[in-house]
Scaffold this motif. Structure first.
Motif, PDB file in Angstrom:
ATOM      1  N   PHE A 259       0.828  -1.208   0.000  1.00 31.38           N
ATOM      2  CA  PHE A 259       0.000   0.000   0.000  1.00 31.38           C
ATOM      3  C   PHE A 259       0.863   1.258   0.000  1.00 31.38           C
ATOM      4  O   PHE A 259       0.602   2.216  -0.726  1.00 31.38           O
ATOM      5  N   LEU A 260       1.902   1.241   0.822  1.00 30.97           N
ATOM      6  CA  LEU A 260       2.795   2.393   0.897  1.00 30.97           C
ATOM      7  C   LEU A 260       3.543   2.596  -0.418  1.00 30.97           C
ATOM      8  O   LEU A 260       3.749   3.733  -0.864  1.00 30.97           O
ATOM      9  N   LEU A 261       3.960   1.492  -1.041  1.00 28.88           N
ATOM     10  CA  LEU A 261       4.640   1.584  -2.334  1.00 28.88           C
ATOM     11  C   LEU A 261       3.725   2.172  -3.404  1.00 28.88           C
ATOM     12  O   LEU A 261       4.167   2.969  -4.249  1.00 28.88           O
ATOM     13  N   LEU A 262       2.456   1.809  -3.386  1.00 27.94           N
ATOM     14  CA  LEU A 262       1.510   2.360  -4.349  1.00 27.94           C
ATOM     15  C   LEU A 262       1.353   3.858  -4.151  1.00 27.94           C
ATOM     16  O   LEU A 262       1.184   4.616  -5.117  1.00 27.94           O
ATOM     17  N   GLY A 263       1.428   4.307  -2.883  1.00 23.24           N
ATOM     18  CA  GLY A 263       1.412   5.737  -2.611  1.00 23.24           C
ATOM     19  C   GLY A 263       2.649   6.422  -3.163  1.00 23.24           C
ATOM     20  O   GLY A 263       2.572   7.504  -3.765  1.00 23.24           O
ATOM     21  N   ALA A 264       3.814   5.790  -2.975  1.00 24.21           N
ATOM     22  CA  ALA A 264       5.068   6.348  -3.501  1.00 24.21           C
ATOM     23  C   ALA A 264       5.042   6.390  -5.026  1.00 24.21           C
ATOM     24  O   ALA A 264       5.529   7.347  -5.646  1.00 24.21           O
ATOM     25  N   MET A 265       4.462   5.362  -5.645  1.00 22.81           N
ATOM     26  CA  MET A 265       4.364   5.328  -7.097  1.00 22.81           C
ATOM     27  C   MET A 265       3.431   6.423  -7.614  1.00 22.81           C
ATOM     28  O   MET A 265       3.658   6.994  -8.696  1.00 22.81           O
ATOM     29  N   ALA A 266       2.379   6.726  -6.854  1.00 22.46           N
ATOM     30  CA  ALA A 266       1.475   7.813  -7.238  1.00 22.46           C
ATOM     31  C   ALA A 266       2.212   9.156  -7.181  1.00 22.46           C
ATOM     32  O   ALA A 266       2.037  10.009  -8.062  1.00 22.46           O
ATOM     33  N   TYR A 267       3.047   9.328  -6.160  1.00 18.25           N
ATOM     34  CA  TYR A 267       3.849  10.555  -6.063  1.00 18.25           C
ATOM     35  C   TYR A 267       4.804  10.656  -7.248  1.00 18.25           C
ATOM     36  O   TYR A 267       4.991  11.744  -7.823  1.00 18.25           O
ATOM     37  N   ASP A 268       5.402   9.538  -7.635  1.00 15.53           N
ATOM     38  CA  ASP A 268       6.299   9.504  -8.795  1.00 15.53           C
ATOM     39  C   ASP A 268       5.572   9.939 -10.056  1.00 15.53           C
ATOM     40  O   ASP A 268       6.088  10.741 -10.852  1.00 15.53           O
ATOM     41  N   ARG A 269       4.348   9.456 -10.269  1.00 13.36           N
ATOM     42  CA  ARG A 269       3.573   9.841 -11.449  1.00 13.36           C
ATOM     43  C   ARG A 269       3.177  11.323 -11.381  1.00 13.36           C
ATOM     44  O   ARG A 269       3.134  12.010 -12.417  1.00 13.36           O
TER      45      ARG A 269
ATOM     46  N   ALA B 145      11.507   3.477  -1.055  1.00  9.06           N
ATOM     47  CA  ALA B 145      11.266   2.032  -1.076  1.00  9.06           C
ATOM     48  C   ALA B 145      11.629   1.395   0.265  1.00  9.06           C
ATOM     49  O   ALA B 145      10.854   0.599   0.817  1.00  9.06           O
ATOM     50  N   VAL B 146      12.791   1.748   0.784  1.00  5.57           N
ATOM     51  CA  VAL B 146      13.217   1.198   2.081  1.00  5.57           C
ATOM     52  C   VAL B 146      12.275   1.660   3.182  1.00  5.57           C
ATOM     53  O   VAL B 146      11.899   0.882   4.075  1.00  5.57           O
ATOM     54  N   GLY B 147      11.875   2.926   3.134  1.00  4.43           N
ATOM     55  CA  GLY B 147      10.950   3.446   4.141  1.00  4.43           C
ATOM     56  C   GLY B 147       9.623   2.709   4.141  1.00  4.43           C
ATOM     57  O   GLY B 147       9.056   2.416   5.198  1.00  4.43           O
ATOM     58  N   CYS B 148       9.118   2.387   2.936  1.00  4.22           N
ATOM     59  CA  CYS B 148       7.861   1.625   2.826  1.00  4.22           C
ATOM     60  C   CYS B 148       7.998   0.253   3.479  1.00  4.22           C
ATOM     61  O   CYS B 148       7.108  -0.201   4.212  1.00  4.22           O
ATOM     62  N   LEU B 149       9.119  -0.423   3.214  1.00  3.28           N
ATOM     63  CA  LEU B 149       9.336  -1.760   3.773  1.00  3.28           C
ATOM     64  C   LEU B 149       9.520  -1.710   5.284  1.00  3.28           C
ATOM     65  O   LEU B 149       8.949  -2.531   6.015  1.00  3.28           O
ATOM     66  N   VAL B 150      10.297  -0.747   5.767  1.00  2.00           N
ATOM     67  CA  VAL B 150      10.529  -0.621   7.217  1.00  2.00           C
ATOM     68  C   VAL B 150       9.219  -0.312   7.930  1.00  2.00           C
ATOM     69  O   VAL B 150       8.911  -0.904   8.979  1.00  2.00           O
ATOM     70  N   ALA B 151       8.434   0.614   7.383  1.00  2.50           N
ATOM     71  CA  ALA B 151       7.147   0.957   7.996  1.00  2.50           C
ATOM     72  C   ALA B 151       6.213  -0.246   7.995  1.00  2.50           C
ATOM     73  O   ALA B 151       5.509  -0.507   8.987  1.00  2.50           O
ATOM     74  N   GLY B 152       6.196  -1.010   6.892  1.00  2.00           N
ATOM     75  CA  GLY B 152       5.334  -2.186   6.808  1.00  2.00           C
ATOM     76  C   GLY B 152       5.704  -3.246   7.829  1.00  2.00           C
ATOM     77  O   GLY B 152       4.828  -3.804   8.515  1.00  2.00           O
ATOM     78  N   PHE B 153       7.006  -3.520   7.987  1.00  2.00           N
ATOM     79  CA  PHE B 153       7.432  -4.539   8.936  1.00  2.00           C
ATOM     80  C   PHE B 153       7.286  -4.063  10.388  1.00  2.00           C
ATOM     81  O   PHE B 153       7.015  -4.874  11.277  1.00  2.00           O
TER      82      PHE B 153
ATOM     83  N   VAL C 115      -6.288  -2.353  15.062  1.00  2.00           N
ATOM     84  CA  VAL C 115      -6.462  -2.739  13.660  1.00  2.00           C
ATOM     85  C   VAL C 115      -6.950  -1.538  12.853  1.00  2.00           C
ATOM     86  O   VAL C 115      -6.489  -1.290  11.728  1.00  2.00           O
ATOM     87  N   ALA C 116      -7.881  -0.770  13.445  1.00  2.00           N
ATOM     88  CA  ALA C 116      -8.392   0.426  12.763  1.00  2.00           C
ATOM     89  C   ALA C 116      -7.291   1.471  12.594  1.00  2.00           C
ATOM     90  O   ALA C 116      -7.162   2.091  11.531  1.00  2.00           O
ATOM     91  N   VAL C 117      -6.483   1.667  13.645  1.00  2.00           N
ATOM     92  CA  VAL C 117      -5.369   2.627  13.565  1.00  2.00           C
ATOM     93  C   VAL C 117      -4.364   2.180  12.505  1.00  2.00           C
ATOM     94  O   VAL C 117      -3.888   2.982  11.693  1.00  2.00           O
ATOM     95  N   SER C 118      -4.048   0.885  12.527  1.00  2.00           N
ATOM     96  CA  SER C 118      -3.124   0.333  11.545  1.00  2.00           C
ATOM     97  C   SER C 118      -3.669   0.503  10.129  1.00  2.00           C
ATOM     98  O   SER C 118      -2.941   0.878   9.208  1.00  2.00           O
ATOM     99  N   GLY C 119      -4.968   0.240   9.970  1.00  2.00           N
ATOM    100  CA  GLY C 119      -5.596   0.398   8.666  1.00  2.00           C
ATOM    101  C   GLY C 119      -5.541   1.840   8.180  1.00  2.00           C
ATOM    102  O   GLY C 119      -5.292   2.103   6.998  1.00  2.00           O
ATOM    103  N   PHE C 120      -5.742   2.765   9.111  1.00  2.00           N
ATOM    104  CA  PHE C 120      -5.684   4.185   8.742  1.00  2.00           C
ATOM    105  C   PHE C 120      -4.275   4.567   8.285  1.00  2.00           C
ATOM    106  O   PHE C 120      -4.094   5.211   7.251  1.00  2.00           O
ATOM    107  N   LEU C 121      -3.273   4.149   9.060  1.00  2.00           N
ATOM    108  CA  LEU C 121      -1.892   4.526   8.752  1.00  2.00           C
ATOM    109  C   LEU C 121      -1.373   3.849   7.491  1.00  2.00           C
ATOM    110  O   LEU C 121      -0.717   4.477   6.656  1.00  2.00           O
ATOM    111  N   MET C 122      -1.652   2.549   7.343  1.00  2.00           N
ATOM    112  CA  MET C 122      -1.080   1.771   6.252  1.00  2.00           C
ATOM    113  C   MET C 122      -1.935   1.769   4.988  1.00  2.00           C
ATOM    114  O   MET C 122      -1.427   1.460   3.902  1.00  2.00           O
ATOM    115  N   ILE C 123      -3.227   2.097   5.122  1.00  2.00           N
ATOM    116  CA  ILE C 123      -4.110   2.060   3.956  1.00  2.00           C
ATOM    117  C   ILE C 123      -4.619   3.454   3.590  1.00  2.00           C
ATOM    118  O   ILE C 123      -4.441   3.921   2.465  1.00  2.00           O
TER     119      ILE C 123
END
Length: 303
Positions: free
Chosen positions: A114-124, A147-155, A200-208
């Motif tokens: 999800f975070l990567l898709l956000g980064a890709m939208a910024y790229d476009r 890219a690294v930030g997306c992975l670190v945040a996800g994990f 779960v709701a907080v996580s969904g808000f932050l990550m989605i």
């Protein structure tokens, strides 16, 4: 392990109910999902190889696409092989620590996507709105950092959610799902799970929802910029660079929002399984097809 022991707090294994108890349906699903998984592997590996070997694809957009393909490949592989084994098994059990690892990895990779898709939208957004400064703004260091930030945040998010899920005392070991998934595991708890639902709701808000908001902002600006382009050919070219990403964004975010942020009901338990199945099996297969079939540069690299 007895299912009636309501004071049990430790489980050595879990039983997964899967998608169906009908043997004929299970065999049919095995054949279907095996074929889809093989397409997923071939498609994503092909995308990775093309981007690595063709110098024309050494751009920020394709760098992010390669990371997305890797995440899709790993995410699907964290769930589908075990599901295929269980479709042909009488006893659909999974050890406790295997369940924990599966939930943790799948959560991490899903959030990272999800975070990567956000980064890709910024790229476009930068490519369409600031074409003359695109290579300066989207330099290699920024792309790698995103890219690294997306992975670190996800994990990091996954670690938090996994810990608070598996520290709960559990009443039984039967999971109504085809894999170890947060909401399905939470239903096994013997105690009040209000705090977990909030997390779960907080996580969904932050990550989605946060990356989704970035996507909406980016495409709002992109549409505004495209409308200011006078030539029809210019508008078509500008929008064409975003079409594939927009299709994938709609598919992935729509699925996730329905699953994690939608209303809870008895019906939604089965609905969750169908949507999660779509996200684990269908989306990773479709992503490389969407990006390759609708992308002239990928098709040129293929030829």
């Amino acid at each position: 392990m007895g299912q009636g022991n309501k004071t049990q707090t430790w489980m050595s294994e879990f039983i997964l109910l899967g998608l169906s108890s009908n043997w004929g349906i299970q065999v049919s699903l095995f054949v279907l999902f095996l074929a889809m998984y093989l397409v997923t592997i071939v498609g994503n590996v092909l995308i990775l190889l093309l981007i690595r070997l063709d110098s024309r694809l050494h751009t920020p957009m394709y760098f992010f696409l390669s990371v997305l393909s890797l995440v899709d490949l790993c995410y699907s592989s964290s769930i589908v092989p075990q599901m295929l084994v269980h479709l042909l098994s009488v006893q659909k059990s999974i050890p406790f620590y295997s369940c924990l690892v599966q939930l943790s990895i799948s959560l991490a990779l899903a959030a990272s996507e999800f975070l990567l898709l956000g980064a890709m939208a910024y790229d476009r957004y930068v490519a369409v709105c600031y074409p003359l400064h695109y290579t300066v703004i989207m330099h290699g260091g920024l792309c790698l950092g995103l890219a690294v930030g997306c992975l670190v945040a996800g994990f990091t998010n996954s670690l938090m959610e996994t810990v608070i899920t598996f520290r709960l005392p559990l009443c039984h070991n039967v999971i109504n799902h085809f894999g170890c998934e947060t909401l399905a595991v939470l239903r096994l708890a013997c105690v009040d799970i209000s705090f977990n639902k909030v997390m779960v709701a907080v996580s969904g808000f932050l990550m989605i929802m946060l990356p989704f908001s970035l996507v909406l902002f980016s495409y709002g600006r992109i549409v505004a910029a495209i409308l200011h382009i006078h030539s029809a050919q210019g508008r078509s070219k500008a929008f064409g660079t975003c079409t594939s990403h927009l299709i994938v964004v709609s598919m992935c975010f729509g699925t996730a929002i329905f699953t994690y942020l939608g209303p809870r009901s008895a019906y939604s338990v089965e609905g969750e399984k169908v949507v999660a199945l779509f996200y684990a099996v269908v989306a990773p297969m479709l992503n490389p097809l969407i990006y390759s079939l609708r992308n002239k540069e990928i098709m040129a690299a293929l030829s």
